[in-house]
Motif scaffolding. Sequence first.
Motif, short mmCIF file in Angstrom:
data_model
loop_
_atom_site.label_atom_id
_atom_site.label_comp_id
_atom_site.label_asym_id
_atom_site.label_seq_id
_atom_site.Cartn_x
_atom_site.Cartn_y
_atom_site.Cartn_z
N GLU A 174 0.83 -1.21 0.00
CA GLU A 174 0.00 0.00 0.00
C GLU A 174 0.87 1.26 0.00
O GLU A 174 0.48 2.29 -0.58
CB GLU A 174 -0.93 0.00 1.22
N LEU A 223 -6.53 6.05 -5.55
CA LEU A 223 -6.40 4.96 -4.59
C LEU A 223 -7.77 4.49 -4.11
O LEU A 223 -8.05 3.29 -4.05
CB LEU A 223 -5.54 5.41 -3.41
N ILE A 232 -7.88 0.72 -2.78
CA ILE A 232 -6.60 0.56 -2.09
C ILE A 232 -6.56 1.52 -0.90
O ILE A 232 -6.95 2.69 -1.02
CB ILE A 232 -5.42 0.85 -3.04
N ASP A 233 -6.09 1.03 0.23
CA ASP A 233 -6.00 1.85 1.44
C ASP A 233 -5.13 3.08 1.16
O ASP A 233 -3.93 2.94 0.89
CB ASP A 233 -5.39 1.02 2.57
N GLY A 245 -1.46 4.47 2.87
CA GLY A 245 -0.10 4.12 2.46
C GLY A 245 0.65 5.30 1.87
O GLY A 245 1.87 5.41 2.03
N GLN A 301 -10.71 -0.81 3.35
CA GLN A 301 -10.22 -1.42 2.11
C GLN A 301 -9.46 -2.71 2.43
O GLN A 301 -8.72 -2.78 3.41
CB GLN A 301 -9.29 -0.47 1.34
N PRO A 317 -6.55 -5.49 2.18
CA PRO A 317 -5.12 -5.40 1.85
C PRO A 317 -4.85 -5.93 0.44
O PRO A 317 -5.56 -6.82 -0.03
CB PRO A 317 -4.45 -6.28 2.92
N LEU A 318 -3.87 -5.38 -0.21
CA LEU A 318 -3.48 -5.85 -1.53
C LEU A 318 -2.94 -7.28 -1.43
O LEU A 318 -2.15 -7.59 -0.54
CB LEU A 318 -2.42 -4.93 -2.14
#
Length: 418
Positions: free
Chosen positions: A237, A309, A314-315, A318, A401, A403-404
């Motif tokens: 992130e 984002l 996406i969080d 980051g 969100q 996590p990736l």
Amino acid sequence: MVAERALPAVAGDKSFAGRLFGPALAGTGVAAEACWRADGGLRVVANGRELLAAAVKVEASGFNAERVRLSWYDDAAAGEYAFFVESPEARAICGQNAPAAHAAKLRGALAAQARTDRRFRLGWGVIGAVVLLPFLLLAIFAFNADPLARWVVGHVSPEQEAVLGDMTLAQTRAQMTLRDRGPAVDAVRSIGEKLTAGSPHHYRWFVAERDELNAFAAPGGVVVVFSGLIRAAKTPEELAGVLAHEVAHAELRHSLQAMAKSLGLRALVSLALGDLAGGTVSDGIARLGELKYSRDAENEADREGLRRLLAAGIDPRGMVGMFETLARSEGGVLPDVGKEKGNAGDPASEKTDKAAAKDAEKAAEKKPVRVAPPAFLSTHPPTEERLASLRQLLATAPTGQAPLAIDWAAVKASLPQK
């Protein structure tokens, strides 16, 4: 097979100079001279030693195909030798005296240089044709660079911008090793594609084997992330935060505007006239990663990056986390080694305190060791005002969100060891 023995330098007007690379030679190569043999082989002398090669491969090489590369494989050394003919005079002698077996390939290599140079001029000619007339008409208002640069960039199509991206990529490849595959590139690409959905540009993602904490997005969708930045990111992130910021610069055409201002009016006029002899354009492309953006452009890229984002799920924290990590290392002072205090009344402790005091006095006389700011911060300075604005935007941003799905430890482990 290559024979090697001590001999004097190549003599005669049929020899040509160049640089030799190969097994057991310095990584930067060594100066050498060569000449063609009647049997079609090549004789090379470097540092007073001779190498004789039978099966020689001829090809164009380098940015703008400005060099001729003569290479052969040495079975005994289990490696390849490469002799680069760089100067125009040396290339001319090499071509004039080449045996029939190589003459056609040499002509092709030299022709490739001319074709690449014509394409280079044509690409800049397209951009120059667009910007020349308005810049000449508005030269007296050149001091108002920002609005003028935005006006010019507004008349550059995505197709023309892609031409500039291709030239930037070629120049970058000539300056550093770029990877376009592997776990690190896959991670960059998977994040980047989420951030650029619906873009008019065809993005290409690369990881440069450089220790600097840096990244840049060139016009036309070329994104380069330095391996040092990936190592510094604690999570995918955090990398996504930097990528979102860089993609925002590209989508908002900040990099193209910055290049236009950096090159200046004189360079733009020379581009339109096809006069590239001074290397101004190549230098401008080479310094793309060093372009500085205005405060307004940085704030705009921050906001657009956060928007992308969130749109990609996406969080966004980051981005702030990565900028804060980088900012903490900007211009900091290396901490002194800690000193433990002894117990009061203990003679040994008193001696320790006195010794510590003397050490402190000596340390005070020395200048603090300054830590150079990361390369990314030198071009994207995250002021406290910007960080405060980002934190304020995050306060009202959606949360939760996922996590990736990237194995970040594996990505870092795949990078070349320092």
